[in-house]
Design a protein around this motif. Structure first.
Motif, PDB file in Angstrom:
ATOM      1  N   TYR A   1      -1.452   6.292   5.160  1.00  0.00           N
ATOM      2  CA  TYR A   1      -0.842   7.383   4.397  1.00  0.00           C
ATOM      3  C   TYR A   1      -1.806   7.985   3.386  1.00  0.00           C
ATOM      4  N   SER A   2      -2.637   7.150   2.774  1.00  0.00           N
ATOM      5  CA  SER A   2      -3.547   7.663   1.750  1.00  0.00           C
ATOM      6  C   SER A   2      -4.552   8.643   2.344  1.00  0.00           C
ATOM      7  N   GLN A   3      -4.984   8.386   3.593  1.00  0.00           N
ATOM      8  CA  GLN A   3      -5.921   9.308   4.238  1.00  0.00           C
ATOM      9  C   GLN A   3      -5.264  10.655   4.502  1.00  0.00           C
TER      10      GLN A   3
ATOM     11  N   PHE B   1       3.887  -1.583  -3.889  1.00  0.00           N
ATOM     12  CA  PHE B   1       2.467  -1.369  -4.197  1.00  0.00           C
ATOM     13  C   PHE B   1       1.948  -2.509  -5.056  1.00  0.00           C
TER      14      PHE B   1
ATOM     15  N   ASP C   1       0.804  -1.226   0.000  1.00  0.00           N
ATOM     16  CA  ASP C   1       0.000   0.000   0.000  1.00  0.00           C
ATOM     17  C   ASP C   1       0.835   1.274   0.000  1.00  0.00           C
ATOM     18  N   GLN C   2       2.091   1.185  -0.450  1.00  0.00           N
ATOM     19  CA  GLN C   2       2.951   2.370  -0.489  1.00  0.00           C
ATOM     20  C   GLN C   2       3.372   2.657  -1.927  1.00  0.00           C
ATOM     21  N   PRO C   3       2.634   3.513  -2.634  1.00  0.00           N
ATOM     22  CA  PRO C   3       3.007   3.849  -4.011  1.00  0.00           C
ATOM     23  C   PRO C   3       4.444   4.352  -4.085  1.00  0.00           C
TER      24      PRO C   3
ATOM     25  N   LEU D   1       4.035   8.948  -2.692  1.00  0.00           N
ATOM     26  CA  LEU D   1       2.654   9.438  -2.642  1.00  0.00           C
ATOM     27  C   LEU D   1       2.446  10.597  -3.610  1.00  0.00           C
TER      28      LEU D   1
ATOM     29  N   ALA E   1      -2.759  11.936   2.797  1.00  0.00           N
ATOM     30  CA  ALA E   1      -2.580  12.590   1.494  1.00  0.00           C
ATOM     31  C   ALA E   1      -3.873  13.239   1.027  1.00  0.00           C
ATOM     32  N   GLN E   2      -4.997  12.565   1.239  1.00  0.00           N
ATOM     33  CA  GLN E   2      -6.285  13.135   0.838  1.00  0.00           C
ATOM     34  C   GLN E   2      -6.623  14.366   1.667  1.00  0.00           C
TER      35      GLN E   2
ATOM     36  N   ALA F   1       2.352   9.219  -7.123  1.00  0.00           N
ATOM     37  CA  ALA F   1       1.102   8.509  -7.400  1.00  0.00           C
ATOM     38  C   ALA F   1      -0.040   9.483  -7.638  1.00  0.00           C
ATOM     39  N   GLN F   2      -0.006  10.614  -6.924  1.00  0.00           N
ATOM     40  CA  GLN F   2      -1.052  11.618  -7.113  1.00  0.00           C
ATOM     41  C   GLN F   2      -0.976  12.207  -8.522  1.00  0.00           C
TER      42      GLN F   2
END
Length: 276
Positions: free
Chosen positions: A171-173, A45, A39-41, A196, A175-176, A199-200
């Motif tokens: 981490y994704s939360q 991943f 789960d780490q772009p 991250l 980043a959002q 990936a964005q």
């Protein structure tokens, strides 16, 4: 005669069962089981049956130098809390998963490497570049980090009076939250932040580039593993032939990220101790 044939057949079945059991365990001549993050772009991943990221690239390079082809590698998820257990139980042969080399971890597992030196940094919106330049410029601002992480604890220990810490489960939360303006910055290891941002993909996020810690990422291996010196030789070769640099660039492209001056790392010569 019939009894002899039956005895030989039973023996063959027993040998076959033992061989099958050996094939099903991690590693061996038939394959290599490697733990990574899913789960780490940019680092580790999983997208369907595809695995990408810098950790994955280093793992594949090392595996090839150890004599394993692509189809002999099995990638399995190694979440942070389970890494030591996976190595102790023989579930994996090695782990490439932003796994910092520490003295406490070396009490139960061994490490090869390091293959990267990371540092805690900040991820910000590109529009705030030049305004937010490090933790000292976060006075009164909202900073997101992952609950239970060493990054979050460092903020609590060193910057609690100046920064409003917002903790999220992943981490994704964070980043959002950063993208939608709920926080002003997020923090963890710099190369994770670069992944991250990559990936964005829109150029809206960037790494500040002012790390305030040092983390040596090592290859976790079972205690007493005979692979350590061969892994170190492979990492050294990857650095010397330019493959290491290409892997870093490919997985952080477009983020403005530059590895710290401690990179490429100095690989441990004796497969022991904690890098200085």
């Amino acid at each position: 005669m019939r009894r002899t044939r039956l005895t030989m057949a039973a023996g063959a079945l027993a040998i076959g069962a033992l061989a099958l059991a050996g094939c099903q365990s991690g590693g061996g001549d038939d394959g290599l089981t490697i733990g990574i993050k899913f789960d780490q772009p940019g680092l580790g991943f999983q997208d369907g049956t595809e695995y990408t990221g810098f950790d994955v690239d280093v793992a594949r390079y090392v595996a090839e130098k150890l004599g394993y082809s692509e189809d002999q590698i099995e990638f399995v998820e190694a979440i942070s809390a389970n890494r030591e257990t996976m190595l102790e139980n023989g579930q994996v042969d090695m782990i490439f998963a932003t796994y910092s080399i520490t003295e406490s971890r070396q009490e139960v597992v061994d490490f090869a490497g390091p293959y990267f030196v990371a540092g805690q940094d900040l991820l910000i919106r590109s529009e705030d570049a030049g305004t937010i330049t490090g933790p000292e410029s976060l006075n009164g601002l909202d900073l997101c980090s992952v609950s239970g992480s060493t990054s979050a604890q460092r903020v609590k220990d060193e910057f609690a009076e100046d920064v409003n810490l917002v903790e999220q489960p992943g981490y994704s939360q964070c980043a959002q939250f950063l993208l939608d303006g709920s926080v002003d910055a997020m923090t963890t290891d710099d190369i994770i932040l670069a992944g991250l941002a990559a990936a964005q993909g829109s150029g809206n996020l960037q790494v500040v580039g002012n790390p305030f810690s040092t983390e040596n990422y090592g290859v976790g291996i079972p205690e007493g593993s005979e692979l350590c010196e061969d892994i170190n030789a492979a990492i050294t070769e990857m650095i010397e032939d330019g493959s290491w640099e290409k892997a870093v660039q490919a997985n952080t492209e477009g983020t403005g990220y530059t590895p710290s001056a401690a990179n490429p790392p100095t690989v441990m010569a004796d497969c022991g101790g904690v890098p200085s």
